[in-house]
Design a protein around this motif. Structure first.
Motif, PDB file in Angstrom:
ATOM      1  N   THR A  24      45.681  74.577  49.227  1.00  0.00           N
ATOM      2  CA  THR A  24      45.868  75.405  50.417  1.00  0.00           C
ATOM      3  C   THR A  24      44.663  76.297  50.646  1.00  0.00           C
ATOM      4  N   VAL A  25      44.352  76.531  51.918  1.00  0.00           N
ATOM      5  CA  VAL A  25      43.327  77.481  52.337  1.00  0.00           C
ATOM      6  C   VAL A  25      44.024  78.566  53.145  1.00  0.00           C
ATOM      7  N   SER A  26      43.704  79.813  52.851  1.00  0.00           N
ATOM      8  CA  SER A  26      44.391  80.917  53.526  1.00  0.00           C
ATOM      9  C   SER A  26      43.573  82.191  53.393  1.00  0.00           C
ATOM     10  N   GLU A  27      44.035  83.234  54.080  1.00  0.00           N
ATOM     11  CA  GLU A  27      43.474  84.559  53.879  1.00  0.00           C
ATOM     12  C   GLU A  27      44.105  85.140  52.613  1.00  0.00           C
ATOM     13  N   ILE A  28      43.310  85.757  51.751  1.00  0.00           N
ATOM     14  CA  ILE A  28      43.808  86.290  50.485  1.00  0.00           C
ATOM     15  C   ILE A  28      43.996  87.804  50.622  1.00  0.00           C
ATOM     16  N   VAL A  29      45.227  88.266  50.425  1.00  0.00           N
ATOM     17  CA  VAL A  29      45.530  89.697  50.520  1.00  0.00           C
ATOM     18  C   VAL A  29      46.300  90.102  49.266  1.00  0.00           C
ATOM     19  N   PHE A  30      46.348  91.416  49.012  1.00  0.00           N
ATOM     20  CA  PHE A  30      47.064  91.876  47.816  1.00  0.00           C
ATOM     21  C   PHE A  30      48.168  92.849  48.178  1.00  0.00           C
ATOM     22  N   ASN A  31      49.232  92.836  47.356  1.00  0.00           N
ATOM     23  CA  ASN A  31      50.376  93.715  47.533  1.00  0.00           C
ATOM     24  C   ASN A  31      50.599  94.477  46.231  1.00  0.00           C
ATOM     25  N   THR A  32      50.774  95.810  46.338  1.00  0.00           N
ATOM     26  CA  THR A  32      50.871  96.654  45.144  1.00  0.00           C
ATOM     27  C   THR A  32      52.308  96.980  44.742  1.00  0.00           C
ATOM     28  N   SER A  33      53.296  96.344  45.359  1.00  0.00           N
ATOM     29  CA  SER A  33      54.690  96.635  45.036  1.00  0.00           C
ATOM     30  C   SER A  33      55.037  96.208  43.611  1.00  0.00           C
ATOM     31  N   MET A  34      55.866  97.010  42.950  1.00  0.00           N
ATOM     32  CA  MET A  34      56.331  96.671  41.603  1.00  0.00           C
ATOM     33  C   MET A  34      57.579  95.800  41.658  1.00  0.00           C
ATOM     34  N   THR A  42      59.161  86.248  51.877  1.00  0.00           N
ATOM     35  CA  THR A  42      59.895  85.824  53.080  1.00  0.00           C
ATOM     36  C   THR A  42      59.611  86.703  54.290  1.00  0.00           C
ATOM     37  N   ASP A  43      58.636  87.596  54.203  1.00  0.00           N
ATOM     38  CA  ASP A  43      58.241  88.437  55.340  1.00  0.00           C
ATOM     39  C   ASP A  43      57.341  87.613  56.262  1.00  0.00           C
ATOM     40  N   PRO A  44      57.744  87.392  57.522  1.00  0.00           N
ATOM     41  CA  PRO A  44      56.924  86.592  58.439  1.00  0.00           C
ATOM     42  C   PRO A  44      55.532  87.168  58.696  1.00  0.00           C
ATOM     43  N   SER A  45      55.336  88.449  58.398  1.00  0.00           N
ATOM     44  CA  SER A  45      54.023  89.056  58.605  1.00  0.00           C
ATOM     45  C   SER A  45      52.959  88.451  57.693  1.00  0.00           C
ATOM     46  N   TYR A  46      53.375  87.709  56.649  1.00  0.00           N
ATOM     47  CA  TYR A  46      52.424  87.089  55.730  1.00  0.00           C
ATOM     48  C   TYR A  46      52.061  85.655  56.130  1.00  0.00           C
ATOM     49  N   ALA A  47      52.479  85.216  57.291  1.00  0.00           N
ATOM     50  CA  ALA A  47      52.143  83.853  57.733  1.00  0.00           C
ATOM     51  C   ALA A  47      50.629  83.667  57.747  1.00  0.00           C
ATOM     52  N   GLY A  48      50.170  82.576  57.149  1.00  0.00           N
ATOM     53  CA  GLY A  48      48.741  82.287  57.112  1.00  0.00           C
ATOM     54  C   GLY A  48      48.001  82.934  55.965  1.00  0.00           C
ATOM     55  N   GLN A  49      48.722  83.625  55.076  1.00  0.00           N
ATOM     56  CA  GLN A  49      48.080  84.354  53.990  1.00  0.00           C
ATOM     57  C   GLN A  49      48.620  83.929  52.625  1.00  0.00           C
ATOM     58  N   ALA A  50      47.769  84.061  51.608  1.00  0.00           N
ATOM     59  CA  ALA A  50      48.207  83.948  50.219  1.00  0.00           C
ATOM     60  C   ALA A  50      48.222  85.353  49.645  1.00  0.00           C
ATOM     61  N   VAL A  51      49.266  85.683  48.888  1.00  0.00           N
ATOM     62  CA  VAL A  51      49.462  87.047  48.434  1.00  0.00           C
ATOM     63  C   VAL A  51      49.182  87.179  46.936  1.00  0.00           C
ATOM     64  N   VAL A  52      48.350  88.162  46.601  1.00  0.00           N
ATOM     65  CA  VAL A  52      48.094  88.538  45.212  1.00  0.00           C
ATOM     66  C   VAL A  52      49.039  89.686  44.872  1.00  0.00           C
ATOM     67  N   ILE A  78      49.828  84.280  44.129  1.00  0.00           N
ATOM     68  CA  ILE A  78      48.876  84.511  43.050  1.00  0.00           C
ATOM     69  C   ILE A  78      49.415  85.631  42.161  1.00  0.00           C
ATOM     70  N   VAL A  79      49.674  85.317  40.884  1.00  0.00           N
ATOM     71  CA  VAL A  79      50.289  86.283  39.974  1.00  0.00           C
ATOM     72  C   VAL A  79      49.598  86.258  38.613  1.00  0.00           C
ATOM     73  N   ARG A  80      49.791  87.349  37.871  1.00  0.00           N
ATOM     74  CA  ARG A  80      49.269  87.399  36.495  1.00  0.00           C
ATOM     75  C   ARG A  80      50.172  86.585  35.582  1.00  0.00           C
ATOM     76  N   GLU A  81      51.475  86.859  35.649  1.00  0.00           N
ATOM     77  CA  GLU A  81      52.435  86.132  34.817  1.00  0.00           C
ATOM     78  C   GLU A  81      53.690  85.863  35.632  1.00  0.00           C
ATOM     79  N   LEU A  82      54.163  84.636  35.617  1.00  0.00           N
ATOM     80  CA  LEU A  82      55.377  84.256  36.331  1.00  0.00           C
ATOM     81  C   LEU A  82      56.513  84.084  35.342  1.00  0.00           C
TER      82      LEU A  82
END
Length: 356
Positions: A24-34, A42-52, A78-82
Motif C-alpha cells: 500500500t501507498v498512503s500518507e503517513i500520519v501519527f496518533n498519540t492516543s494511549m 474506523t474514523d473516516p477522517s483517516y481515509a487515504g492514510q496509514a496511521v502510526v 504501523i505499530v511497535r507491538e501488536l
C-alpha cells in the motif's frame, strides 16, 4: 515475514508484516492516543492514510463494539507491538484478524516513536508498506511523491439520506465522513437526526425545515471540496442554527472567505489542550486533522476565534458574528476528558430553542 516502511525522503524501516498480504501507498500520519485504537481505525477522517500509533502496545483489549463507522478506513497500520492475545470481556477478536478481514496491510516491530520524530521534524510524508525484499528505491520514490489522497470525502460519505430515531429537535447532519458518535451525541439529547450525503443541495436540506444543521468531520484537503463549500455558503445564509466539527469547521470558514493551510504534521490524539477564549477554561480534546483555518485571513465582521490550541496557538474554533453558528476543530463527541467538551452539544441544543 519481513515488511518494510519506505518514506518519500528515502528512509527505510524494517519490521514484521501484519494484516493483509498486500502493498500500500498512503500518507503517513501519527496518533498519540494511549487507547481508542479501534476508533482510530474506523474514523473516516483517516481515509487515504496509514496511521502510526506512538503508544507501544496496541490491541491489548482486542476488537470491541467501539467503532466509529461500519468499516475501517485506514490504508495501513504501523505499530511497535501488536497484541496477539487480547483480554477484555467485550473482546470479539484480534486486531490481526480485523486487518486481514478488511484487507489492510501493516507493519510491527519498528520504533514508532523514532518514526514519529522523523515526521515531526520533516513533516508528514507519503510512504509505502511492502513485503518485497527486492524493492528498488529508484522505482518507489517517484510513486510516493506523486501520491495524493484525492477527493476523499466522496469515498466516505453515505450514498443516500436516512433518518435516525428521536422525538426532539430535527437536526440535519451533513455526512462529510461523520463519526457515529456525532449522531449518538445528538440522539442522546433527544434529537431526530437525518443524515445527508455530502453532495446534497442546500435547498433539499432546508426544505425539510430542520431546527439545526450539523456539519461533520471528514478526510482530506478542505479546498478540494469546492461543490460542498458552495452548498455550505447557502446554509450559512439561512437562519438555521449550525454547529460544525473538524472538516465541517474548515469548510464553513472557506465558504465565508477565510483560508486554510496544511500543518507540518497535524494534530492526532486524545490529549490536546484547547482554550475557550470566552471563559478562559482549558479542555482536553480529541483531534484528528492535518489542515487548519488561517485566522490571519479571517474577517472579524464574519467570524472571530472562539478556541485556541494551547500547545501551538493554532485555531480550534470560530464564532460567527451575528449568526447562530459556531464551529470547532476538535472532536467534542469523543471522550478523552472523558466528557470535557460535550457541553458544546448542549450549546447547540440551546441554540435550537431547547430539547423539546
Amino acid at each position: 515475514m519481513k515488511a518494510f516502511l519506505i518514506l518519500e525522503d528515502g528512509t527505510v524501516l524494517e519490521g514484521i508484516h501484519i494484516g493483509a498480504d498486500k502493498e500500500t501507498v498512503s500518507e503517513i500520519v501519527f496518533n498519540t492516543s494511549m487507547t481508542g485504537y479501534l476508533e482510530v481505525l474506523t474514523d473516516p477522517s483517516y481515509a487515504g492514510q496509514a496511521v502510526v500509533m506512538t503508544y507501544p502496545l496496541i490491541g491489548n483489549y482486542g476488537i470491541t463494539p467501539d467503532m466509529e463507522s461500519n468499516k475501517p478506513w485506514v490504508k495501513g497500520y504501523i505499530v511497535r507491538e501488536l497484541s496477539r492475545m487480547p483480554s477484555n470481556f467485550r473482546c470479539e477478536g484480534t486486531i490481526q484478524d480485523f486487518l486481514v478481514r478488511h484487507e489492510i496491510p501493516g507493519i510491527a516491530g519498528i520504533d514508532t516513536r523514532a518514526l514519529t520524530k522523523i515526521l515531526r521534524e520533516k513533516g508528514t510524508m507519503n510512504g509505502m508498506i511492502t513485503t518485497d525484499e527486492n524493492y528498488r528505491l529508484e522505482n518507489i520514490l517517484p510513486r510516493l511523491k506523486e501520491y495524493t489522497t484525492g477527493p476523499a470525502v466522496e469515498q466516505v460519505t453515505c450514498e443516500a439520506s436516512y433518518a435516525l430515531k428521536g422525538k426532539g429537535k430535527k437536526v440535519a447532519l451533513l455526512d462529510l465522513g461523520a463519526k457515529q458518535n456525532i449522531a449518538k451525541s445528538l440522539q442522546s439529547r433527544g434529537c431526530r437526526v437525518t443524515v445527508y450525503p455530502a453532495h446534497t443541495p442546500a435547498e433539499e436540506i432546508l426544505a425539510e425545515k430542520p431546527d439545526g444543521i450539523m456539519l461533520s468531520n471528514g478526510p482530506g484537503d478542505p479546498k478540494e471540496c469546492g461543490k460542498v463549500i458552495q452548498e455550505i455558503k447557502k446554509l450559512y445564509h439561512s437562519d438555521t442554527p449550525i454547529f460544525a466539527i473538524c472538516l465541517g469547521h474548515q469548510l464553513m470558514a472557506l465558504a465565508n472567505g477565510a483560508d486554510t493551510y496544511k500543518m507540518k504534521y497535524g494534530h492526532r490524539g486524545g490529549n490536546h489542550p484547547v482554550k475557550d477564549l470566552e471563559t478562559g477554561r482549558v479542555y482536553i480534546s480529541s483531534q484528528n486533522h492535518g489542515y487548519v483555518v488561517d485566522t490571519d485571513k479571517l474577517d472579524p465582521s464574519v467570524a472571530v476565534p472562539a478556541f485556541v490550541n494551547v500547545n501551538d496557538g493554532t485555531n480550534e474554533g470560530l464564532r460567527y458574528t451575528g449568526k447562530n453558528i459556531f464551529t470547532v476543530q476538535f472532536h467534542p463527541e469523543a471522550c478523552p476528558g472523558p466528557q470535557d467538551s460535550g457541553y458544546l452539544f448542549d450549546r447547540f441544543i440551546n441554540m435550537m430553542g431547547g430539547s423539546q
